[in-house]
Design a protein around this motif. Structure first.
Motif, mmCIF file in Angstrom:
data_model
loop_
_atom_site.group_PDB
_atom_site.id
_atom_site.type_symbol
_atom_site.label_atom_id
_atom_site.label_comp_id
_atom_site.label_asym_id
_atom_site.label_seq_id
_atom_site.Cartn_x
_atom_site.Cartn_y
_atom_site.Cartn_z
ATOM 1 N N GLU A 1 0.808 -1.216 0.000
ATOM 2 C CA GLU A 1 0.000 0.000 0.000
ATOM 3 C C GLU A 1 0.843 1.269 0.000
ATOM 4 O OE1 GLU A 1 0.748 -1.452 4.088
ATOM 5 O OE2 GLU A 1 -0.150 -2.411 2.372
ATOM 6 N N ILE A 2 2.163 1.136 0.122
ATOM 7 C CA ILE A 2 3.064 2.287 0.039
ATOM 8 C C ILE A 2 3.600 2.350 -1.393
ATOM 9 C CG2 ILE A 2 5.196 3.337 0.863
ATOM 10 C CD1 ILE A 2 4.732 1.926 3.548
ATOM 11 N N TRP A 3 3.230 3.417 -2.104
ATOM 12 C CA TRP A 3 3.576 3.552 -3.519
ATOM 13 C C TRP A 3 4.865 4.320 -3.750
ATOM 14 C CZ3 TRP A 3 0.840 0.886 -7.028
ATOM 15 C CH2 TRP A 3 -0.404 0.405 -6.627
ATOM 16 N N SER A 4 5.147 5.293 -2.901
ATOM 17 C CA SER A 4 6.350 6.110 -3.023
ATOM 18 C C SER A 4 6.629 6.711 -1.647
ATOM 19 C CB SER A 4 6.144 7.212 -4.079
ATOM 20 O OG SER A 4 7.351 7.914 -4.315
ATOM 21 N N TRP A 5 7.766 7.371 -1.502
ATOM 22 C CA TRP A 5 8.129 7.922 -0.200
ATOM 23 C C TRP A 5 9.233 8.959 -0.342
ATOM 24 C CZ3 TRP A 5 8.907 2.982 -1.864
ATOM 25 C CH2 TRP A 5 10.220 2.626 -2.150
ATOM 26 N N ASP A 6 9.395 9.719 0.723
ATOM 27 C CA ASP A 6 10.551 10.582 0.894
ATOM 28 C C ASP A 6 11.063 10.316 2.314
ATOM 29 O OD1 ASP A 6 8.974 12.174 2.648
ATOM 30 O OD2 ASP A 6 8.772 13.821 1.224
ATOM 31 N N PRO A 7 12.052 11.036 2.797
ATOM 32 C CA PRO A 7 12.573 10.714 4.128
ATOM 33 C C PRO A 7 11.553 10.904 5.259
ATOM 34 C CG PRO A 7 14.153 12.065 2.935
ATOM 35 C CD PRO A 7 12.891 12.040 2.120
ATOM 36 N N TYR A 8 10.477 11.626 4.998
ATOM 37 C CA TYR A 8 9.543 11.992 6.063
ATOM 38 C C TYR A 8 8.137 11.418 5.918
ATOM 39 C CZ TYR A 8 13.366 15.252 6.129
ATOM 40 O OH TYR A 8 14.634 15.777 6.115
ATOM 41 N N ARG A 9 7.745 11.025 4.685
ATOM 42 C CA ARG A 9 6.359 10.609 4.439
ATOM 43 C C ARG A 9 6.288 9.402 3.515
ATOM 44 N NH1 ARG A 9 4.556 15.869 1.655
ATOM 45 N NH2 ARG A 9 6.603 15.456 0.807
ATOM 46 N N TYR A 10 5.136 8.744 3.589
ATOM 47 C CA TYR A 10 4.779 7.693 2.637
ATOM 48 C C TYR A 10 3.578 8.176 1.838
ATOM 49 C CZ TYR A 10 7.394 4.440 5.648
ATOM 50 O OH TYR A 10 8.359 3.815 6.386
ATOM 51 N N MET A 11 3.527 7.793 0.566
ATOM 52 C CA MET A 11 2.323 7.984 -0.241
ATOM 53 C C MET A 11 1.613 6.638 -0.235
ATOM 54 S SD MET A 11 1.879 9.524 -4.091
ATOM 55 C CE MET A 11 2.677 8.169 -4.941
ATOM 56 N N VAL A 12 0.438 6.605 0.378
ATOM 57 C CA VAL A 12 -0.254 5.344 0.614
ATOM 58 C C VAL A 12 -1.682 5.389 0.094
ATOM 59 C CG1 VAL A 12 1.125 4.872 2.678
ATOM 60 C CG2 VAL A 12 -1.067 6.009 2.910
ATOM 61 N N GLY A 13 -2.212 4.203 -0.180
ATOM 62 C CA GLY A 13 -3.600 4.077 -0.589
ATOM 63 C C GLY A 13 -3.812 2.810 -1.386
ATOM 64 N N THR A 14 -5.060 2.506 -1.624
ATOM 65 C CA THR A 14 -5.396 1.342 -2.443
ATOM 66 C C THR A 14 -5.721 1.741 -3.875
ATOM 67 O OG1 THR A 14 -7.713 1.454 -1.744
ATOM 68 C CG2 THR A 14 -6.237 0.019 -0.466
ATOM 69 N N SER A 15 -5.951 3.044 -4.095
ATOM 70 C CA SER A 15 -6.223 3.574 -5.435
ATOM 71 C C SER A 15 -5.930 5.070 -5.422
ATOM 72 C CB SER A 15 -7.685 3.338 -5.815
ATOM 73 O OG SER A 15 -8.533 4.138 -5.005
ATOM 74 N N ALA A 16 -5.987 5.692 -6.580
ATOM 75 C CA ALA A 16 -5.758 7.136 -6.641
ATOM 76 C C ALA A 16 -6.815 7.893 -5.840
ATOM 77 C CB ALA A 16 -5.744 7.604 -8.090
ATOM 78 N N ALA A 17 -8.006 7.340 -5.753
ATOM 79 C CA ALA A 17 -9.097 8.023 -5.049
ATOM 80 C C ALA A 17 -8.826 8.182 -3.556
ATOM 81 C CB ALA A 17 -10.403 7.272 -5.263
ATOM 82 N N ASP A 18 -8.171 7.199 -2.936
ATOM 83 C CA ASP A 18 -7.923 7.297 -1.489
ATOM 84 C C ASP A 18 -6.448 7.533 -1.156
ATOM 85 O OD1 ASP A 18 -6.711 4.807 -1.798
ATOM 86 O OD2 ASP A 18 -8.039 3.765 -0.418
ATOM 87 N N LEU A 19 -5.681 7.955 -2.141
ATOM 88 C CA LEU A 19 -4.255 8.208 -1.953
ATOM 89 C C LEU A 19 -4.039 9.341 -0.957
ATOM 90 C CD1 LEU A 19 -1.762 6.934 -3.315
ATOM 91 C CD2 LEU A 19 -1.719 8.907 -4.829
ATOM 92 N N ALA A 20 -3.045 9.191 -0.080
ATOM 93 C CA ALA A 20 -2.741 10.207 0.925
ATOM 94 C C ALA A 20 -1.246 10.229 1.198
ATOM 95 C CB ALA A 20 -3.494 9.916 2.219
ATOM 96 N N LEU A 21 -0.757 11.364 1.656
ATOM 97 C CA LEU A 21 0.613 11.499 2.148
ATOM 98 C C LEU A 21 0.549 11.430 3.666
ATOM 99 C CD1 LEU A 21 1.971 14.378 -0.120
ATOM 100 C CD2 LEU A 21 2.406 11.931 -0.328
ATOM 101 N N ILE A 22 1.248 10.460 4.239
ATOM 102 C CA ILE A 22 1.202 10.202 5.676
ATOM 103 C C ILE A 22 2.618 10.320 6.244
ATOM 104 C CG2 ILE A 22 0.646 8.466 7.436
ATOM 105 C CD1 ILE A 22 -1.798 9.308 5.885
ATOM 106 N N PRO A 23 2.798 11.090 7.328
ATOM 107 C CA PRO A 23 4.117 11.102 7.967
ATOM 108 C C PRO A 23 4.539 9.682 8.358
ATOM 109 C CG PRO A 23 2.746 12.851 8.861
ATOM 110 C CD PRO A 23 1.855 11.982 8.002
ATOM 111 N N ARG A 24 5.791 9.361 8.162
ATOM 112 C CA ARG A 24 6.277 8.015 8.492
ATOM 113 C C ARG A 24 5.933 7.621 9.921
ATOM 114 N NH1 ARG A 24 11.152 5.611 5.586
ATOM 115 N NH2 ARG A 24 11.053 6.546 3.527
ATOM 116 N N ASP A 25 6.051 8.545 10.852
ATOM 117 C CA ASP A 25 5.765 8.241 12.260
ATOM 118 C C ASP A 25 4.288 7.972 12.515
ATOM 119 O OD1 ASP A 25 8.443 8.553 12.814
ATOM 120 O OD2 ASP A 25 8.214 10.572 13.646
ATOM 121 N N ASP A 26 3.402 8.437 11.629
ATOM 122 C CA ASP A 26 1.962 8.247 11.803
ATOM 123 C C ASP A 26 1.431 6.998 11.102
ATOM 124 O OD1 ASP A 26 2.014 10.592 13.212
ATOM 125 O OD2 ASP A 26 0.988 11.775 11.676
ATOM 126 N N TRP A 27 2.251 6.371 10.256
ATOM 127 C CA TRP A 27 1.795 5.199 9.504
ATOM 128 C C TRP A 27 1.586 4.033 10.457
ATOM 129 C CZ3 TRP A 27 -0.799 3.716 5.679
ATOM 130 C CH2 TRP A 27 -0.702 2.433 5.161
#
Length: 72
Positions: free
Chosen positions: A38-64
């Motif tokens: 469910e993690i599609w991409s990332w940077d040092p601070y966040r993950y881009m997560v979701g099951t589709s483009a509709a529910d895609l979100a940027l989540i801080p790594r510490d909050d995942w």
């Protein structure tokens, strides 16, 4: 694929339909999560997560709350 210099620009392109959510998206640093589909991409601070483009979100790594493993 067009160049997306940041995770924010990649996220925006997917959300506005300019780019499809797919495997092989660019990443922007930080430890690579493995076995986390469910993690599609990332940077040092966040993950881009979701099951589709509709529910895609940027989540801080510490909050995942999902399980993330890293190579040792």
């Amino acid at each position: 694929m067009a160049t997306y210099p940041t995770l924010d620009s990649l996220y925006g392109a997917i959300k506005n339909g300019s780019l499809n959510l797919s495997d092989g998206l660019p990443t922007y640093g930080g430890d690579e999560p493995i076995d986390a589909p469910e993690i599609w991409s990332w940077d040092p601070y966040r993950y881009m997560v979701g099951t589709s483009a509709a529910d895609l979100a940027l989540i801080p790594r510490d909050d995942w709350e999902g399980e993330v493993k890293f190579e040792e």
